[in-house]
Design a protein around this motif. Sequence first.
Motif, short mmCIF file in Angstrom:
data_model
loop_
_atom_site.label_atom_id
_atom_site.label_comp_id
_atom_site.label_asym_id
_atom_site.label_seq_id
_atom_site.Cartn_x
_atom_site.Cartn_y
_atom_site.Cartn_z
N ILE A 8 21.55 -65.99 -40.55
CA ILE A 8 22.75 -65.19 -40.31
C ILE A 8 23.35 -65.54 -38.97
N PHE A 9 24.67 -65.62 -38.92
CA PHE A 9 25.37 -65.66 -37.63
C PHE A 9 26.52 -64.67 -37.72
N SER A 10 26.70 -63.86 -36.68
CA SER A 10 27.91 -63.06 -36.60
C SER A 10 28.20 -62.73 -35.15
N GLY A 11 29.38 -62.20 -34.91
CA GLY A 11 29.75 -61.91 -33.52
C GLY A 11 30.87 -60.89 -33.42
N VAL A 12 30.97 -60.32 -32.24
CA VAL A 12 32.06 -59.40 -31.93
C VAL A 12 32.67 -59.87 -30.62
N GLN A 13 33.98 -59.71 -30.49
CA GLN A 13 34.64 -60.11 -29.25
C GLN A 13 34.41 -59.06 -28.16
N PRO A 14 34.05 -59.50 -26.95
CA PRO A 14 33.84 -58.53 -25.86
C PRO A 14 35.17 -58.14 -25.23
N ILE A 43 28.00 -62.76 -28.66
CA ILE A 43 29.11 -62.05 -28.01
C ILE A 43 30.15 -63.13 -27.79
N VAL A 44 31.21 -63.11 -28.59
CA VAL A 44 32.09 -64.28 -28.65
C VAL A 44 33.16 -64.24 -27.56
N ASP A 45 32.71 -64.57 -26.35
CA ASP A 45 33.62 -64.52 -25.20
C ASP A 45 34.68 -65.62 -25.22
N LEU A 46 34.33 -66.78 -25.83
CA LEU A 46 35.36 -67.84 -25.92
C LEU A 46 36.50 -67.39 -26.83
N HIS A 47 36.17 -66.60 -27.85
CA HIS A 47 37.23 -66.06 -28.70
C HIS A 47 38.07 -65.03 -27.95
N ALA A 48 37.39 -64.26 -27.08
CA ALA A 48 38.11 -63.18 -26.38
C ALA A 48 39.25 -63.73 -25.53
N SER A 129 43.96 -72.32 -32.85
CA SER A 129 42.78 -73.07 -33.30
C SER A 129 41.52 -72.19 -33.36
N TYR A 130 41.66 -70.92 -33.03
CA TYR A 130 40.57 -69.94 -33.07
C TYR A 130 39.68 -70.06 -34.32
N PRO A 131 40.27 -70.19 -35.52
CA PRO A 131 39.40 -70.26 -36.70
C PRO A 131 38.51 -71.51 -36.73
N LEU A 133 37.12 -72.80 -34.00
CA LEU A 133 36.00 -72.42 -33.12
C LEU A 133 35.05 -71.50 -33.89
N MET A 134 35.61 -70.62 -34.68
CA MET A 134 34.76 -69.71 -35.46
C MET A 134 33.94 -70.50 -36.48
N ALA A 135 34.54 -71.52 -37.09
CA ALA A 135 33.80 -72.37 -38.02
C ALA A 135 32.67 -73.08 -37.28
N ALA A 136 32.96 -73.52 -36.04
CA ALA A 136 31.93 -74.19 -35.24
C ALA A 136 30.77 -73.23 -34.94
N ASP A 137 31.09 -71.97 -34.59
CA ASP A 137 30.05 -70.97 -34.33
C ASP A 137 29.08 -70.90 -35.50
N ILE A 138 29.67 -70.84 -36.68
CA ILE A 138 28.89 -70.63 -37.90
C ILE A 138 28.10 -71.89 -38.25
N LEU A 139 28.78 -73.04 -38.21
CA LEU A 139 28.15 -74.27 -38.70
C LEU A 139 27.13 -74.84 -37.71
N HIS A 145 24.70 -67.14 -44.18
CA HIS A 145 25.32 -65.83 -44.46
C HIS A 145 26.00 -65.26 -43.22
N VAL A 146 27.22 -64.76 -43.41
CA VAL A 146 28.00 -64.24 -42.28
C VAL A 146 28.46 -62.80 -42.59
N PRO A 147 27.76 -61.81 -42.04
CA PRO A 147 28.17 -60.42 -42.30
C PRO A 147 29.32 -59.99 -41.39
N ASP A 151 38.54 -58.17 -42.69
CA ASP A 151 39.59 -58.93 -42.00
C ASP A 151 39.16 -60.36 -41.64
N GLN A 152 37.85 -60.64 -41.68
CA GLN A 152 37.38 -61.98 -41.31
C GLN A 152 37.13 -62.89 -42.51
N LYS A 153 37.39 -62.36 -43.71
CA LYS A 153 37.06 -63.13 -44.92
C LYS A 153 37.79 -64.47 -44.97
N1 TRP Z 1 36.56 -63.73 -35.23
C1 TRP Z 1 35.60 -62.65 -35.33
C2 TRP Z 1 36.31 -61.31 -35.10
O1 TRP Z 1 37.27 -61.23 -34.40
C3 TRP Z 1 34.46 -62.79 -34.37
C4 TRP Z 1 33.72 -64.05 -34.61
C5 TRP Z 1 33.80 -65.21 -33.88
C6 TRP Z 1 32.79 -64.29 -35.65
N2 TRP Z 1 32.97 -66.13 -34.38
C7 TRP Z 1 32.35 -65.63 -35.47
C8 TRP Z 1 32.30 -63.53 -36.69
C9 TRP Z 1 31.44 -66.22 -36.35
C10 TRP Z 1 31.40 -64.13 -37.56
C11 TRP Z 1 30.97 -65.44 -37.40
O2 TRP Z 1 35.86 -60.32 -35.59
#
Ligand code: TRP
Length: 333
Positions: A8-14, A43-48, A129-131, A133-139, A145-147, A151-153
């Motif tokens: 599993i990988f998941s994250g929330v923006q700080p 804690i996805v600070d690069l996304h923040a 290009s945020y999505p 980076l999000m693909a990179a987080d996951i891959l 599995h990504v819970p 809105d993130q589907k």
């Molecule tokens: N983009 C997600 C959000 O705003 C946070 C997020 C970043 C994330 N990278 C992720 C969630 C990877 C799941 C997997 O909620």
Amino acid sequence: MTNSKKRIFSGVQPTGNLHLGNYLGAIRAWVDMQHQYESLFCIVDLHAITVAQDPAKLRTAIRETTAAYIACGIDPVKNIIFPQSAVAEHSELAWILSCNTPIGWLNRMTQFKDKAGKDREKAPLGLYSYPVLMAADILLYKTTHVPVGEDQKQHIELARDIAGAFNRNFNAEYFPLPEPVIRAEAARIMSLRDGTKKMSKSDESDYSRINLTDDVTTIALKFRKAKSDMIDGMDFDESRPESKNLLGIYVALKGISKEQALHECGELNFSAFKNLITEVAVEHLSPITQKMRELLAEPDYLDKILQDGSNRAKEIATKTMSDVKNLVGFLQV
Ligand code: TRP
Ligand code: AMP
């Protein structure tokens, strides 16, 4: 027992204001899944920083989000908790993936359209290009599995497409195609001020959301002021978004079925139901708030968890990057 094939990988923006939607839509699923799967919670600070942030507030929010994960029940020993920016491979892989992602795919992303607003020319490139980076987080962790909340589907579907494109371009079955895990009952918690709008960190009205740091009085006040209608009884009817949302929150907090909730509350009027849901929310959230406060008083402890998590994440990330560089044709001198 941990299922070693699944990760599993998941994250929330700080970005402050962690709310009931984050908790019910995402973090609670993590808590339930953490023992079945090897898990990374970031804690996805690069996304923040795709939206301007005040550096001092960002630092505080990173610790607050860490404290929230633990207070909600994520075990920092069993799982990997870390800040995204501490593992440089996220950005590195994002670049390589961006070279394998057609712009047309990004143009379909609805979150960018919402966030960029009217003057799209002025939106930062990172927001666009945020999505990727999000693909990179996951891959990067070969996640299966990504819970997340509903809105993130679209972003996870894009991550699947990017994984497929990379595998095809380099003729390798390298990345698994990640699956979104979205819980129907809490996929989309709505604003308390408008049942047709998502509960969100960035809503200017604090009355629109229950924050994980709200005390009992504030929670009671926010439910009391929540928008209601003049119809008798509570139901899940689409034509009554506020009734539907509050009942949905009740279902998710209590872990009961919709039928059971209707049986318990269908006859109540809005104000009686608001008293009841306040009680349920306070009972559920007070221990979390209390624990968060205790953890925030120990920033060194939180930093240690983040450091340990970063080291463990880096170990996996380095291996993936080495494979990826090899596939792409870089010399690893
Ligand atoms: N983009 C997600 C959000 O705003 C946070 C997020 C970043 C994330 N990278 C992720 C969630 C990877 C799941 C997997 O909620
Ligand atoms: P964010 O607040 O955008 O960083 O989101 C973090 C996680 O919470 C993601 O998995 C979102 O899908 C989820 N989430 C955010 N808002 C809501 C909401 N109103 N209802 C359900 N899930 C949500």
